[in-house]
Design a protein around this motif. Structure first.
Motif, PDB file in Angstrom:
ATOM      1  N   PRO A  13     -14.206  21.521  20.931  1.00 59.45           N
ATOM      2  CA  PRO A  13     -13.279  22.542  20.447  1.00 59.45           C
ATOM      3  C   PRO A  13     -12.487  22.102  19.217  1.00 59.45           C
ATOM      4  CG  PRO A  13     -12.988  22.191  22.808  1.00 59.45           C
ATOM      5  CD  PRO A  13     -13.913  21.126  22.306  1.00 59.45           C
ATOM      6  N   HIS A  65     -13.559  24.948  25.727  1.00 58.62           N
ATOM      7  CA  HIS A  65     -12.200  25.230  25.291  1.00 58.62           C
ATOM      8  C   HIS A  65     -11.273  24.069  25.627  1.00 58.62           C
ATOM      9  CE1 HIS A  65     -10.839  26.379  29.356  1.00 58.62           C
ATOM     10  NE2 HIS A  65     -12.044  26.867  29.477  1.00 58.62           N
ATOM     11  N   SER A  66     -10.227  23.981  24.858  1.00 58.55           N
ATOM     12  CA  SER A  66      -9.279  22.886  24.955  1.00 58.55           C
ATOM     13  C   SER A  66      -8.512  22.921  26.278  1.00 58.55           C
ATOM     14  CB  SER A  66      -8.290  22.999  23.796  1.00 58.55           C
ATOM     15  OG  SER A  66      -7.230  22.116  23.971  1.00 58.55           O
TER      16      SER A  66
END
Length: 88
Positions: A7, A81-82
């Motif tokens: 990400p 995703h982070s």
């Protein structure tokens, strides 16, 4: 060779990543009494699901941990995703 998405850095060679654990795995409540077997189960046993799964990975060059969603049967990466709350 497979490409995984970081990400923060974008697509990178899979050799730059390490598996860190299953996402959504619930840690036992250590304020309560738990058995050695329950703790060992948490530490060492994985679901090893077939199909879509959520896992925590680390991109070793940037040292960022993130959630990768992938299909373990087809090896397709669905998304990443982070874990940071300040980054969308």
């Amino acid at each position: 060779m497979q490409s995984f998405p970081c990400p923060f850095c974008g697509p990178r060679d899979e050799r730059e990543f390490h598996f860190a654990g299953e996402a959504d795995k619930i840690r036992p409540d250590t304020t309560q009494t738990i058995s050695d077997a329950e703790w060992a189960d948490y530490l060492f046993n994985l679901k090893n699901s077939r199909g879509p799964t959520r896992e925590i990975w680390v991109h070793t060059p940037c040292q960022e941990y993130f959630v990768m969603e992938r299909d373990t049967a087809t090896m397709d990466v669905i998304g990443a995703h982070s874990l940071r709350k300040d980054i969308a």
